[in-house]
Motif scaffolding. Structure first.
Motif, PDB file in Angstrom:
ATOM      1  N   ARG A  18       6.412  -3.241   1.437  1.00  0.00           N
ATOM      2  CA  ARG A  18       6.408  -1.783   1.191  1.00  0.00           C
ATOM      3  C   ARG A  18       5.009  -1.206   1.383  1.00  0.00           C
ATOM      4  O   ARG A  18       4.859  -0.095   1.904  1.00  0.00           O
ATOM      5  CB  ARG A  18       6.924  -1.459  -0.213  1.00  0.00           C
ATOM      6  N   ALA A  19       3.986  -1.940   0.981  1.00  0.00           N
ATOM      7  CA  ALA A  19       2.608  -1.483   1.195  1.00  0.00           C
ATOM      8  C   ALA A  19       2.325  -1.351   2.686  1.00  0.00           C
ATOM      9  O   ALA A  19       1.670  -0.396   3.122  1.00  0.00           O
ATOM     10  CB  ALA A  19       1.621  -2.432   0.533  1.00  0.00           C
ATOM     11  N   GLN A  20       2.857  -2.285   3.464  1.00  0.00           N
ATOM     12  CA  GLN A  20       2.685  -2.226   4.920  1.00  0.00           C
ATOM     13  C   GLN A  20       3.425  -1.011   5.491  1.00  0.00           C
ATOM     14  O   GLN A  20       2.941  -0.367   6.417  1.00  0.00           O
ATOM     15  CB  GLN A  20       3.182  -3.524   5.544  1.00  0.00           C
ATOM     16  N   TYR A  21       4.602  -0.715   4.949  1.00  0.00           N
ATOM     17  CA  TYR A  21       5.348   0.470   5.387  1.00  0.00           C
ATOM     18  C   TYR A  21       4.477   1.722   5.252  1.00  0.00           C
ATOM     19  O   TYR A  21       4.453   2.571   6.137  1.00  0.00           O
ATOM     20  CB  TYR A  21       6.635   0.618   4.564  1.00  0.00           C
ATOM     21  N   TYR A  22       3.745   1.827   4.136  1.00  0.00           N
ATOM     22  CA  TYR A  22       2.862   2.982   3.911  1.00  0.00           C
ATOM     23  C   TYR A  22       1.520   2.840   4.621  1.00  0.00           C
ATOM     24  O   TYR A  22       0.676   3.727   4.527  1.00  0.00           O
ATOM     25  CB  TYR A  22       2.607   3.179   2.413  1.00  0.00           C
TER      26      TYR A  22
END
Length: 163
Positions: A18-22
């Motif tokens: 999820r951090a990579q998504y952002y």
């Protein structure tokens, strides 16, 4: 050399996917994660998620962030407790502040300063202490997690400057 950062500091386990998504930039220091932030990145995500508001709480200068999108992203990547820190120093002069959030709510410590809108909060060291950073014998909380080595996070978010 200037020191101008806005960052999330946490000890919580982060959902890296999820951090990579952002497109968040993560650093690890003494069992804590530092997530460097940028104003242009913050504005991009606030608009993309349709929570952009010109009157939103804004923290840090010159590359400050919208607090509401910062809290939203932390919740989405699994962070429950964190310090949001900001510095703006050049040649030994400047300002700094830390804000604490737990389960999406801001925590107010004694001595909370709301006189400087872009740097309201408590001291960075008090915010870091609250989230569990323990100072060393010869260092404060700020230096315990090596925050002084991070001068700026702008270079990681250049692609958002013209969004």
């Amino acid at each position: 050399m200037p020191h101008s950062i806005v960052a999330i500091i946490t000890k919580d386990k982060i959902d890296k996917e999820r951090a990579q998504y952002y497109d968040l930039v993560l650093f690890s220091e003494n069992k804590f994660t530092i997530i460097g932030l940028s104003g242009s990145h913050s504005e991009y995500w606030a608009k993309k998620l349709k929570i952009y508001d010109d009157y939103s709480d804004f923290f840090g200068y010159p590359d400050g962030v919208f607090v509401n999108i910062t809290v939203k992203m932390t919740e989405d990547i699994g962070i429950k407790k964190f310090a949001l820190v900001a510095t703006d120093y050049f040649g030994g002069f400047g300002t700094q502040a830390g804000r604490i959030f737990e389960n999406g709510n801001e925590i107010f410590l004694d001595g909370y300063n709301d006189k400087e809108p872009l740097f309201k909060g408590t001291s960075i060291n008090d915010a870091l202490k609250y989230i569990g950073v323990k100072r060393g014998k010869k260092s404060d909380e700020f230096d315990t997690i090596n925050l002084s080595k991070y001068r700026s996070f702008e270079k990681y978010y250049i692609k958002y400057d013209n969004e």
